[in-house]
Design a protein around this motif. Structure first.
Motif, PDB file in Angstrom:
ATOM      1  N   SER A 192      63.922  15.073  -1.408  1.00 18.85           N
ATOM      2  CA  SER A 192      64.673  15.702  -2.496  1.00 18.85           C
ATOM      3  C   SER A 192      64.040  15.277  -3.825  1.00 18.85           C
ATOM      4  CB  SER A 192      66.148  15.310  -2.457  1.00 18.85           C
ATOM      5  OG  SER A 192      66.299  13.916  -2.645  1.00 18.85           O
TER       6      SER A 192
ATOM      7  N   ARG B  24      56.284  21.994   9.009  1.00 15.22           N
ATOM      8  CA  ARG B  24      57.540  22.322   8.354  1.00 15.22           C
ATOM      9  C   ARG B  24      57.291  22.369   6.851  1.00 15.22           C
ATOM     10  NH1 ARG B  24      57.989  22.865  12.967  1.00 15.22           N
ATOM     11  NH2 ARG B  24      59.723  22.341  14.324  1.00 15.22           N
TER      12      ARG B  24
ATOM     13  N   LYS C 132      59.214  22.478   2.910  1.00 11.74           N
ATOM     14  CA  LYS C 132      60.445  22.215   2.171  1.00 11.74           C
ATOM     15  C   LYS C 132      60.210  22.631   0.729  1.00 11.74           C
ATOM     16  CE  LYS C 132      64.269  19.936   0.876  1.00 11.74           C
ATOM     17  NZ  LYS C 132      65.376  19.314   1.501  1.00 11.74           N
TER      18      LYS C 132
ATOM     19  N   LYS D 136      68.346  10.063   6.827  1.00 13.77           N
ATOM     20  CA  LYS D 136      68.484  11.458   7.259  1.00 13.77           C
ATOM     21  C   LYS D 136      67.508  11.797   8.383  1.00 13.77           C
ATOM     22  CE  LYS D 136      70.310  13.449   3.024  1.00 13.77           C
ATOM     23  NZ  LYS D 136      70.061  14.416   1.940  1.00 13.77           N
TER      24      LYS D 136
ATOM     25  N   GLY E  21      69.423  13.518  11.520  1.00 12.42           N
ATOM     26  CA  GLY E  21      69.224  14.943  11.276  1.00 12.42           C
ATOM     27  C   GLY E  21      69.786  15.822  12.372  1.00 12.42           C
ATOM     28  N   ASP E  22      69.261  17.043  12.451  1.00  9.02           N
ATOM     29  CA  ASP E  22      69.709  18.015  13.457  1.00  9.02           C
ATOM     30  C   ASP E  22      69.635  17.443  14.872  1.00  9.02           C
ATOM     31  OD1 ASP E  22      70.115  19.854  11.449  1.00  9.02           O
ATOM     32  OD2 ASP E  22      68.218  20.898  11.780  1.00  9.02           O
TER      33      ASP E  22
ATOM     34  N   ASN F 260      62.122  18.997  12.771  1.00 14.21           N
ATOM     35  CA  ASN F 260      63.210  19.610  12.008  1.00 14.21           C
ATOM     36  C   ASN F 260      63.974  18.570  11.200  1.00 14.21           C
ATOM     37  OD1 ASN F 260      62.619  22.185  12.963  1.00 14.21           O
ATOM     38  ND2 ASN F 260      63.928  21.929  14.749  1.00 14.21           N
ATOM     39  N   ASN F 261      64.022  17.348  11.687  1.00 19.94           N
ATOM     40  CA  ASN F 261      64.717  16.276  10.963  1.00 19.94           C
ATOM     41  C   ASN F 261      64.010  15.916   9.667  1.00 19.94           C
ATOM     42  OD1 ASN F 261      66.486  16.169  13.092  1.00 19.94           O
ATOM     43  ND2 ASN F 261      66.098  14.046  13.616  1.00 19.94           N
ATOM     44  N   TYR F 262      62.691  15.833   9.687  1.00 22.51           N
ATOM     45  CA  TYR F 262      62.038  15.303   8.496  1.00 22.51           C
ATOM     46  C   TYR F 262      62.024  16.275   7.327  1.00 22.51           C
ATOM     47  CZ  TYR F 262      57.389  17.109  10.125  1.00 22.51           C
ATOM     48  OH  TYR F 262      56.334  17.849  10.561  1.00 22.51           O
ATOM     49  N   VAL F 263      62.338  17.520   7.552  1.00 22.51           N
ATOM     50  CA  VAL F 263      62.420  18.469   6.445  1.00 22.51           C
ATOM     51  C   VAL F 263      63.530  18.071   5.473  1.00 22.51           C
ATOM     52  CG1 VAL F 263      62.946  20.862   5.852  1.00 22.51           C
ATOM     53  CG2 VAL F 263      61.461  20.367   7.765  1.00 22.51           C
ATOM     54  N   SER F 264      64.637  17.594   5.998  1.00 25.90           N
ATOM     55  CA  SER F 264      65.813  17.330   5.157  1.00 25.90           C
ATOM     56  C   SER F 264      65.739  16.019   4.388  1.00 25.90           C
ATOM     57  CB  SER F 264      67.073  17.328   6.016  1.00 25.90           C
ATOM     58  OG  SER F 264      67.043  16.234   6.914  1.00 25.90           O
ATOM     59  N   ILE F 265      64.739  15.192   4.612  1.00 27.09           N
ATOM     60  CA  ILE F 265      64.731  13.867   3.990  1.00 27.09           C
ATOM     61  C   ILE F 265      64.194  13.855   2.557  1.00 27.09           C
ATOM     62  CG2 ILE F 265      64.514  12.805   6.270  1.00 27.09           C
ATOM     63  CD1 ILE F 265      61.670  12.035   5.582  1.00 27.09           C
TER      64      ILE F 265
END
Length: 121
Positions: A110, A47, A49, A76, A80-81, A103-108
């Motif tokens: 920032s 993935r 980011k 997150k 996540g998803d 897919n979850n770890y992409v959003s963590i």
């Protein structure tokens, strides 16, 4: 690195939780890897980011030391998803659920900040 699967682990989290079964001594582990295969198609958990910078990233003689801080929001990962509960999935390494969790770890991740240390000559 997975020696048994000749692949890399892209996300690794281990810990202990009362939600994890006694048979695992309350330990949990997530080693998410899989890169699509070399000779034959396999799971692909790669993935990417892109984190936009709010400030310019300067590395030059006036800014010899630039620090980029990346924040990781572990909550997150679990929300996540694909919601993840340690009690239901205390260990994930490979298989269809690993792709969902990837897919979850992409959003963590920032951007927390960029700081510059000016040269003190």
């Amino acid at each position: 690195y997975w020696q048994w699967n000749s692949g890399y682990i892209f996300f690794k989290m281990e810990g202990k939780s009362p939600a994890s079964p006694d048979s695992l001594r309350n330990h949990f582990y997530y080693h998410i890897g899989g890169y699509g295969g070399f000779d034959s198609r396999t799971l692909n958990n790669i993935r990417q980011k892109e984190i936009p910078f709010t400030n310019a990233l300067l590395v030059d003689s006036t800014h010899p030391s630039t620090t980029v801080e990346i924040q990781v929001d572990v909550k997150k990962f679990f929300e996540g998803d694909t919601p993840l509960k340690i009690g239901q999935h205390p260990s994930i390494m490979w298989g269809p659920v690993s792709t969902q969790i990837a897919n979850n770890y992409v959003s963590i991740f920032s951007l927390k900040g960029i700081s510059f240390l000016a040269d003190k000559k």
